[in-house]
Design a protein around this motif. Structure first.
Motif, PDB file in Angstrom:
ATOM      1  N   ASN A 164     -10.504   4.049   4.641  1.00 59.29           N
ATOM      2  CA  ASN A 164     -10.835   2.967   4.268  1.00 59.29           C
ATOM      3  C   ASN A 164      -9.392   2.721   3.349  1.00 59.29           C
ATOM      4  OD1 ASN A 164     -11.036   0.385   1.717  1.00 59.29           O
ATOM      5  ND2 ASN A 164     -12.441  -0.337   4.330  1.00 59.29           N
ATOM      6  N   ARG A 165      -9.130   3.634   2.649  1.00 55.78           N
ATOM      7  CA  ARG A 165      -7.831   3.529   1.762  1.00 55.78           C
ATOM      8  C   ARG A 165      -6.649   3.248   2.546  1.00 55.78           C
ATOM      9  NH1 ARG A 165     -10.007   7.630  -2.942  1.00 55.78           N
ATOM     10  NH2 ARG A 165     -11.233   6.030  -4.607  1.00 55.78           N
ATOM     11  N   ARG A 166      -6.960   4.412   3.569  1.00 54.83           N
ATOM     12  CA  ARG A 166      -5.488   4.933   4.310  1.00 54.83           C
ATOM     13  C   ARG A 166      -5.179   3.663   5.442  1.00 54.83           C
ATOM     14  NH1 ARG A 166      -3.579  10.121   5.051  1.00 54.83           N
ATOM     15  NH2 ARG A 166      -2.794  10.988   3.313  1.00 54.83           N
ATOM     16  N   TYR A 167      -6.694   3.167   6.161  1.00 56.53           N
ATOM     17  CA  TYR A 167      -6.778   2.191   6.489  1.00 56.53           C
ATOM     18  C   TYR A 167      -5.810   0.864   6.362  1.00 56.53           C
ATOM     19  CZ  TYR A 167      -8.308  -2.029   9.775  1.00 56.53           C
ATOM     20  OH  TYR A 167      -8.473  -2.873  10.680  1.00 56.53           O
ATOM     21  N   LYS A 168      -5.722   0.166   4.502  1.00 54.60           N
ATOM     22  CA  LYS A 168      -5.548  -0.348   4.257  1.00 54.60           C
ATOM     23  C   LYS A 168      -3.506  -0.541   3.726  1.00 54.60           C
ATOM     24  CE  LYS A 168      -9.774  -2.048   2.362  1.00 54.60           C
ATOM     25  NZ  LYS A 168      -9.879  -2.105   0.909  1.00 54.60           N
ATOM     26  N   GLN A 169      -3.545   0.742   3.571  1.00 54.56           N
ATOM     27  CA  GLN A 169      -2.103   1.383   3.460  1.00 54.56           C
ATOM     28  C   GLN A 169      -1.210   0.952   4.424  1.00 54.56           C
ATOM     29  OE1 GLN A 169      -2.269   5.463   2.032  1.00 54.56           O
ATOM     30  NE2 GLN A 169      -2.704   5.393  -0.259  1.00 54.56           N
ATOM     31  N   ASN A 170      -2.285   1.071   5.753  1.00 52.15           N
ATOM     32  CA  ASN A 170      -0.940   0.803   6.615  1.00 52.15           C
ATOM     33  C   ASN A 170      -0.741   0.312   7.133  1.00 52.15           C
ATOM     34  OD1 ASN A 170      -1.715   3.587   7.905  1.00 52.15           O
ATOM     35  ND2 ASN A 170      -3.427   2.734   9.723  1.00 52.15           N
ATOM     36  N   ALA A 171       1.019   0.101   7.602  1.00 42.57           N
ATOM     37  CA  ALA A 171       1.705  -1.343   7.434  1.00 42.57           C
ATOM     38  C   ALA A 171       1.769  -1.894   8.825  1.00 42.57           C
ATOM     39  CB  ALA A 171       3.185  -0.228   7.494  1.00 42.57           C
ATOM     40  N   PRO A 172       1.383  -3.054   8.248  1.00 43.90           N
ATOM     41  CA  PRO A 172       1.433  -3.786   9.888  1.00 43.90           C
ATOM     42  C   PRO A 172       2.342  -3.970  10.580  1.00 43.90           C
ATOM     43  CG  PRO A 172       2.069  -5.734   8.122  1.00 43.90           C
ATOM     44  CD  PRO A 172       2.086  -4.243   7.335  1.00 43.90           C
ATOM     45  N   GLU A 173       3.170  -2.752  11.124  1.00 46.06           N
ATOM     46  CA  GLU A 173       4.055  -3.179  11.532  1.00 46.06           C
ATOM     47  C   GLU A 173       3.526  -1.771  13.181  1.00 46.06           C
ATOM     48  OE1 GLU A 173       6.378  -1.116   8.952  1.00 46.06           O
ATOM     49  OE2 GLU A 173       5.157  -2.940   9.191  1.00 46.06           O
ATOM     50  N   THR A 174       2.942  -0.601  12.258  1.00 45.55           N
ATOM     51  CA  THR A 174       2.260   0.855  12.979  1.00 45.55           C
ATOM     52  C   THR A 174       1.202   0.396  13.934  1.00 45.55           C
ATOM     53  OG1 THR A 174       0.575   1.024  11.196  1.00 45.55           O
ATOM     54  CG2 THR A 174       2.404   1.653  10.929  1.00 45.55           C
ATOM     55  N   ALA A 175       1.121   1.065  14.871  1.00 52.67           N
ATOM     56  CA  ALA A 175       0.426   0.894  16.273  1.00 52.67           C
ATOM     57  C   ALA A 175      -0.842   0.485  15.714  1.00 52.67           C
ATOM     58  CB  ALA A 175       0.537   1.846  17.085  1.00 52.67           C
ATOM     59  N   PRO A 176      -1.760  -0.273  16.170  1.00 51.90           N
ATOM     60  CA  PRO A 176      -3.418  -1.550  15.508  1.00 51.90           C
ATOM     61  C   PRO A 176      -3.681   0.538  15.760  1.00 51.90           C
ATOM     62  CG  PRO A 176      -2.077  -2.105  17.417  1.00 51.90           C
ATOM     63  CD  PRO A 176      -1.378  -1.812  17.541  1.00 51.90           C
ATOM     64  N   ILE A 177      -4.518   0.873  15.190  1.00 48.99           N
ATOM     65  CA  ILE A 177      -5.579   1.486  14.699  1.00 48.99           C
ATOM     66  C   ILE A 177      -6.556   1.071  14.230  1.00 48.99           C
ATOM     67  CG2 ILE A 177      -4.686   2.851  12.889  1.00 48.99           C
ATOM     68  CD1 ILE A 177      -5.639   5.330  14.295  1.00 48.99           C
ATOM     69  N   THR A 178      -8.140   1.323  14.746  1.00 48.17           N
ATOM     70  CA  THR A 178      -9.261   0.837  14.013  1.00 48.17           C
ATOM     71  C   THR A 178      -9.283   2.008  12.307  1.00 48.17           C
ATOM     72  OG1 THR A 178     -10.432   2.028  15.345  1.00 48.17           O
ATOM     73  CG2 THR A 178     -10.111   0.589  15.966  1.00 48.17           C
TER      74      THR A 178
END
Ligand code: DC
Length: 237
Positions: A164-178
């Motif tokens: 969950n922490r990694r998911y929130k850290q992901n930059a919005p421009e990165t490929a969408p990943i669930t």
């Protein structure tokens, strides 16, 4: 003071070892402690990542140790500690961003299972840290690289929380990943890291295990700082 170690090796300042699974917050913690005490922050995972990238670019298999070892011997990997993390140079080229991509992440986990390759990495890492005054972060710092580290922290958290922490850290421009995909990738990597024959991920017997599942970032940083002060005499900090 009871429980505080004088440094008995030739090091004037301590080695602080931070180990733990992917996404536990090791980099954030290591960067914070390095800033707090004025030490160098070294992300050893970046070295495995850099070699995996070289293997990709040179069309080498991640699974064959001998050619990888040969490749490593002709490769120069440099970690340059900066405030916001390490700048990583592969044969003088800045690969700091590229090594965070998914193909390199998966490759790093696979190249890191090979015992002789690990021995080569450990040798390099010891050279980087043997003078002390470093916060070294990875999977085997307290068990294999610096078994004599003055401070060993094993930072853990439940896989769902790390994902969950990694998911929130992901930059919005990165490929969408669930979020589910990130948690699955994390569990796969955990399994490989914890079950490899050579230096599997586990806390050293004398490490302090810090489980951040129910802690805020501020609590983790404060607790870790207190652990450092408990283990190192103030005059050696
Ligand atoms: O910390 P990281 O995600 O950048 O690490 C990438 C991979 O490298 C990880 O899957 C396990 C491996 N690694 C290791 O085996 N030993 C280390 N000291 C650091 C990383």
């Amino acid at each position: 003071m009871q429980g505080v170690n004088e440094i008995t090796s030739t090091r004037q300042h301590p080695v602080i070892a931070i180990d733990g699974p992917a996404g536990a917050g090791k980099s954030t913690l290591a960067a914070h402690l390095a800033r707090r005490f004025g030490y160098l922050n070294l992300e050893t995972g970046a070295m495995y990542r850099a070699l995996a990238l070289k293997a990709i670019e040179s069309d080498y298999s991640f699974d064959e140790e001998a050619p990888l070892l040969e490749l490593a011997s002709t490769t120069r990997i440099v970690l340059e500690p900066q405030i916001e993390g390490n700048r990583v140079l592969l044969d003088t080229r800045d690969v700091s961003k590229r090594i965070r991509d998914a193909d390199v992440t998966a490759g790093a986990s696979r190249v890191s299972v090979h015992p002789q390759l690990r021995a080569w990495m450990v040798g390099q890492q010891r050279k980087l840290g043997d003078k002390g005054g470093v916060v070294m972060e990875g999977r085997d710092i307290g068990t294999a690289v610096f078994p004599d580290a003055e401070v060993k922290i094993f930072l853990d958290a439940a896989p769902e929380v790390r994902g969950n922490r990694r998911y929130k850290q992901n930059a919005p421009e990165t490929a969408p990943i669930t979020e589910e995909a990130i948690i699955k990738e994390m569990k796969d990597r955990d399994y490989r890291d914890r079950n490899r024959a050579e230096s599997p991920l586990r806390p050293a017997a004398d490490a302090v295990v810090l489980d951040s599942t129910r802690m805020t970032l501020a609590e983790v940083l404060a607790k870790a700082e207190a652990i450092v002060r408990e283990h190192v005499d103030a005059s050696s900090l």
